[in-house]
Design an enzyme around this catalytic site. Structure first.
Site, PDB file in Angstrom:
ATOM      1  N   HIS A 202     -38.791  61.408 -25.422  1.00  0.00           N
ATOM      2  CA  HIS A 202     -38.121  60.470 -24.736  1.00  0.00           C
ATOM      3  C   HIS A 202     -39.101  59.628 -24.092  1.00  0.00           C
ATOM      4  O   HIS A 202     -40.039  60.084 -23.076  1.00  0.00           O
ATOM      5  CB  HIS A 202     -37.086  61.065 -23.756  1.00  0.00           C
ATOM      6  CG  HIS A 202     -36.268  60.115 -23.309  1.00  0.00           C
ATOM      7  ND1 HIS A 202     -35.789  60.335 -22.004  1.00  0.00           N
ATOM      8  CD2 HIS A 202     -35.523  59.059 -23.754  1.00  0.00           C
ATOM      9  CE1 HIS A 202     -34.909  59.115 -21.509  1.00  0.00           C
ATOM     10  NE2 HIS A 202     -34.924  58.410 -22.820  1.00  0.00           N
TER      11      HIS A 202
ATOM     12  N   HIS B 154     -38.783  50.069 -19.535  1.00  0.00           N
ATOM     13  CA  HIS B 154     -37.328  50.350 -19.713  1.00  0.00           C
ATOM     14  C   HIS B 154     -36.474  49.381 -18.594  1.00  0.00           C
ATOM     15  O   HIS B 154     -35.369  49.156 -18.873  1.00  0.00           O
ATOM     16  CB  HIS B 154     -37.212  51.666 -19.346  1.00  0.00           C
ATOM     17  CG  HIS B 154     -35.756  52.307 -19.163  1.00  0.00           C
ATOM     18  ND1 HIS B 154     -35.102  52.148 -18.167  1.00  0.00           N
ATOM     19  CD2 HIS B 154     -34.914  52.955 -20.026  1.00  0.00           C
ATOM     20  CE1 HIS B 154     -33.706  52.629 -18.232  1.00  0.00           C
ATOM     21  NE2 HIS B 154     -33.585  53.294 -19.425  1.00  0.00           N
TER      22      HIS B 154
END
Length: 249
Positions: free
Chosen positions: A12, A54
Site C-alpha cells: 500500500h 495522496h
C-alpha cells in the site's frame, strides 16, 4: 478472461507504514521485502505534471505547505517527504510519476496506479487527471502495459482514462460496494473492483467473482483476515504491514 493480479499481496502506497508513502524509497523498500506489486497515488502538480501524492495538501507527508496543485514538480522535488516517517528517510523527495514508473520497470514491480484528483477541482479536474495520468502510464509502460493497473474512486477520472489509454486495465474503487457495482464497472470497461475489506462480505465477493471481475481489498494488515478473504475468493489484498505479509508476497 478474468483479470489476473501479479501478486496476491500489494504494498500500500509503496512502503506501507514502514517507509514514507508514495516515494521511491517506499517502492525500493517493497522490493527489498520481496514484494512484486505496489500501489501508489498520483495527482497533478502545477502545469498538470503527475506526481505521487495522496493528500490535497502537503502538510501531512512533507515539510511543505499549501495545496498540491500550487506547487510545481520541481518544487515538490526539493521538499522532504521522508522525515515524517523516520529520520532515516530525511530528504526523500516527492517523486514524479515518470520517476516512479522508471523504478517500477527497473525493479520489475507491478504497479496499481490510483488516479487521485485534487478534490476541490471537481469533475473537470478529475477528468483531466484521468486523461493525463492514463496517457503518461501508457507511454511509460509502453513496453510492459500489463505491469500497470489504473484505478480511481472518481467516475470522471475512469471515463477519461478509458478514452485516453483504452489499452490499459482499469479498476473501480469503492469504500463500500454499491448495489449497481456491475453497471459502473461496465460503464468504464473496468476489469476489476477494489474495495474496503471492512465493508465486504462473502456473498458480494462471490457475485463479483462469478461475474468474471478481479477483486482486490484494502487495507488488510492481519494475515488471518487476508486468509479469510482469499477463502471467499478475493484475488489480492493491499497491506501497510509489509513485514507481516512478506512471506505471502
Amino acid at each position: 478472461m478474468p483479470y489476473t493480479y501479479r501478486s496476491r499481496v500489494i504494498a500500500h502506497r509503496g512502503g506501507g507504514t514502514l517507509a514514507p508513502e508514495n516515494t521511491l524509497a517506499g517502492l525500493r523498500y517493497a522490493h527489498q521485502c520481496g514484494f512484486a506489486a505496489v500501489e501508489f497515488d498520483v495527482m497533478l502538480a502545477r502545469h498538470d505534471v503527475p506526481v505521487l501524492m495522496h493528500d490535497d495538501t502537503l502538510e501531512r507527508t512533507t515539510n511543505g505547505h499549501g495545496a498540491l496543485p500550487e506547487a510545481s514538480a520541481a518544487e515538490l522535488g526539493q521538499l522532504d517527504a521522508g522525515s515524517w516517517r523516520d529520520a532515516r528517510f530525511a530528504g526523500e523527495p516527492v517523486p514524479s510519476l515518470a520517476a516512479a514508473a522508471d523504478l517500477c520497470v527497473a525493479l520489475d514491480l507491478f504497479a496499481n496506479v490510483e488516479i487521485k484528483p485534487w478534490a476541490p477541482g471537481g469533475d473537470a479536474l478529475a477528468a483531466l487527471t484521468g486523461r493525463v495520468v492514463a496517457a503518461d502510464c501508457a507511454r511509460l509502460w509502453r513496453a510492459a502495459p500489463t505491469r500497470v493497473l489504473l484505478s480511481s474512486f472518481e467516475p470522471a477520472a475512469l471515463g477519461a482514462a478509458r478514452q485516453s489509454a483504452p489499452q490499459l486495465a482499469r479498476a473501480a474503487l469503492f469504500d463500500e460496494v454499491p448495489a449497481n457495482w456491475r453497471a459502473q464497472l461496465e460503464l468504464h470497461a473496468c476489469v476489476a473492483l477494489h474495495c474496503n475489506a471492512k465493508r465486504l462480505d462473502a456473498a458480494t465477493t462471490r457475485a463479483i467473482k462469478s461475474a468474471g471481475y478481479g477483486l482486490m481489498c484494502w487495507t488488510v494488515n492481519d494475515p488471518v483476515r487476508a486468509a479469510e478473504l482469499f477463502d471467499w475468493g478475493v484475488d489480492a489484498v493491499c497491506t501497510d504491514r509489509l513485514d507481516l505479509f512478506a512471506a505471502m508476497a
